[in-house]
Motif scaffolding. Structure first.
Motif, PDB file in Angstrom:
ATOM      1  N   GLU A   1       1.927  32.282 -33.303  1.00 19.64           N
ATOM      2  CA  GLU A   1       0.632  32.604 -32.700  1.00 19.64           C
ATOM      3  C   GLU A   1       0.566  32.102 -31.262  1.00 19.64           C
ATOM      4  OE1 GLU A   1      -2.617  31.224 -35.043  1.00 19.64           O
ATOM      5  OE2 GLU A   1      -1.990  32.282 -36.861  1.00 19.64           O
TER       6      GLU A   1
ATOM      7  N   THR B   1       3.111  34.206 -28.979  1.00 21.08           N
ATOM      8  CA  THR B   1       2.801  35.626 -28.770  1.00 21.08           C
ATOM      9  C   THR B   1       1.354  35.862 -28.354  1.00 21.08           C
ATOM     10  OG1 THR B   1       2.194  35.980 -31.094  1.00 21.08           O
ATOM     11  CG2 THR B   1       4.535  36.236 -30.500  1.00 21.08           C
ATOM     12  N   GLY B   2       0.496  34.856 -28.562  1.00 20.95           N
ATOM     13  CA  GLY B   2      -0.917  35.056 -28.296  1.00 20.95           C
ATOM     14  C   GLY B   2      -1.583  35.966 -29.314  1.00 20.95           C
ATOM     15  N   MET B   3      -0.916  36.159 -30.453  1.00 15.44           N
ATOM     16  CA  MET B   3      -1.407  37.065 -31.483  1.00 15.44           C
ATOM     17  C   MET B   3      -1.525  36.304 -32.796  1.00 15.44           C
ATOM     18  SD  MET B   3       0.420  40.611 -32.806  1.00 15.44           S
ATOM     19  CE  MET B   3       0.368  41.341 -31.181  1.00 15.44           C
ATOM     20  N   ASP B   4      -2.758  36.160 -33.327  1.00 16.26           N
ATOM     21  CA  ASP B   4      -2.909  35.465 -34.598  1.00 16.26           C
ATOM     22  C   ASP B   4      -2.459  36.364 -35.743  1.00 16.26           C
ATOM     23  OD1 ASP B   4      -4.964  37.272 -35.104  1.00 16.26           O
ATOM     24  OD2 ASP B   4      -6.558  35.822 -34.728  1.00 16.26           O
ATOM     25  N   LYS B   5      -2.499  35.817 -36.969  1.00 15.72           N
ATOM     26  CA  LYS B   5      -1.968  36.548 -38.113  1.00 15.72           C
ATOM     27  C   LYS B   5      -2.705  37.864 -38.334  1.00 15.72           C
ATOM     28  CE  LYS B   5      -0.596  35.847 -42.938  1.00 15.72           C
ATOM     29  NZ  LYS B   5      -0.534  34.875 -44.066  1.00 15.72           N
TER      30      LYS B   5
ATOM     31  N   ALA C   1      -4.265  39.732 -36.116  1.00 16.19           N
ATOM     32  CA  ALA C   1      -3.897  40.695 -35.075  1.00 16.19           C
ATOM     33  C   ALA C   1      -2.486  41.231 -35.316  1.00 16.19           C
ATOM     34  CB  ALA C   1      -3.984  40.039 -33.698  1.00 16.19           C
ATOM     35  N   TRP C   2      -1.591  40.354 -35.771  1.00 16.57           N
ATOM     36  CA  TRP C   2      -0.219  40.783 -36.072  1.00 16.57           C
ATOM     37  C   TRP C   2      -0.207  41.801 -37.202  1.00 16.57           C
ATOM     38  CZ3 TRP C   2       2.874  40.240 -40.469  1.00 16.57           C
ATOM     39  CH2 TRP C   2       4.234  40.527 -40.289  1.00 16.57           C
TER      40      TRP C   2
ATOM     41  N   THR D   1      -2.680  43.781 -38.045  1.00 19.98           N
ATOM     42  CA  THR D   1      -3.282  45.023 -37.558  1.00 19.98           C
ATOM     43  C   THR D   1      -2.268  45.840 -36.763  1.00 19.98           C
ATOM     44  OG1 THR D   1      -5.486  44.028 -37.458  1.00 19.98           O
ATOM     45  CG2 THR D   1      -5.094  45.992 -36.108  1.00 19.98           C
ATOM     46  N   ALA D   2      -1.480  45.146 -35.935  1.00 21.03           N
ATOM     47  CA  ALA D   2      -0.493  45.847 -35.103  1.00 21.03           C
ATOM     48  C   ALA D   2       0.627  46.458 -35.933  1.00 21.03           C
ATOM     49  CB  ALA D   2       0.093  44.872 -34.073  1.00 21.03           C
TER      50      ALA D   2
END
Length: 238
Positions: A174, A177-181, A183-184, A186-187
């Motif tokens: 997190e 990448t600046g992406m929490d679980k 957001a990951w 969702t992507a």
């Protein structure tokens, strides 16, 4: 520092005599400064030079208190074990006691995320680490067979290290990448759903459609109870 002194374990090596100038120094101050750096910037940022700078002392002064960075890391680990033990005595039967030690260790890793990176190899032999081991094994003293007690401790310890290492890896991902679980997920969700739609991954489909996906705390507790249930069942079989 002589070669003979360097070969002596850090735990048996006396500190240099106190010096009021250019600034007071001790192993405890060195360790606390190193832990502060590790907490803020990660273990990779810890160096004798950086610790010395934080204490306004040249790195050569630090070599009077320890010989290598590895010794500094050992001292840091032992300090965390000291914090774990400082919470108070462990009470209850062997199951409750091991559960308590597991939660304390996990909490220590949340306060010091780097701690888990220094676990899992050879046993730590600092005074606090030895007390932690003694306290943990003492909770199993009612077991007649010392091998059973040691195996129970090792099994719980291995589970705890694996679980908290997985949590630490997720947290680092997190941060990097600046992406929490969420957001990951969702992507990557559309890709995973396309793969499931091929029919080749029926168990993954069930996980997506049926699993409850509890919180990390609930996952840790459930896994720990599975381990403790297994130990209890093995002990019951004699």
């Amino acid at each position: 520092m002589s070669e003979r002194t360097k070969s002596t374990p850090i735990w048996d090596r006396p500190e240099p005599a106190p010096r009021p100038t250019p600034g007071p120094l001790s192993r405890e101050r060195i360790v606390r400064a190193a832990m502060g750096i590790a907490d803020a910037e990660g273990l990779v940022s810890v160096s004798l030079r950086k610790v010395g700078a934080a204490l306004e002392a040249g790195p050569m002064r630090l070599y009077g208190y320890l010989s290598t960075k590895e010794e500094l890391l050992e001292l840091m680990v032992d300090a965390v074990y000291g914090e774990i033990l400082s919470v108070g005595p462990i009470e209850g039967d062997w199951r409750e006691a091991l559960r308590g030690m597991a939660h304390r260790t996990r909490q220590a890793t949340r306060q010091h995320p780097w701690f888990v990176d220094l676990l899992g190899g050879r046993p730590n032999l600092g005074p606090h680490a030895l007390r932690y081991l003694e306290t943990s094994l003492a909770t199993l003293s009612t077991l007649a067979n010392i091998d059973d007690a040691l195996q129970a401790f090792r099994t719980v310890h291995a589970y705890v290290i694996g679980a908290i290492r997985s949590e630490a890896t997720e947290l680092r991902a997190e941060l990097e990448t600046g992406m929490d679980k969420a957001a990951w997920q969702t992507a990557n969700g559309p890709y995973v759903l396309r793969q499931i739609a091929t029919g080749q991954f029926p168990m993954l489909a069930r996980i997506v459609q049926e699993a409850t996906h509890p919180s990390p705390d609930a996952v840790f507790d459930a896994g720990l109870e599975c381990v403790l249930d297994g130990i209890a069942a093995r002990l019951a079989r004699g």
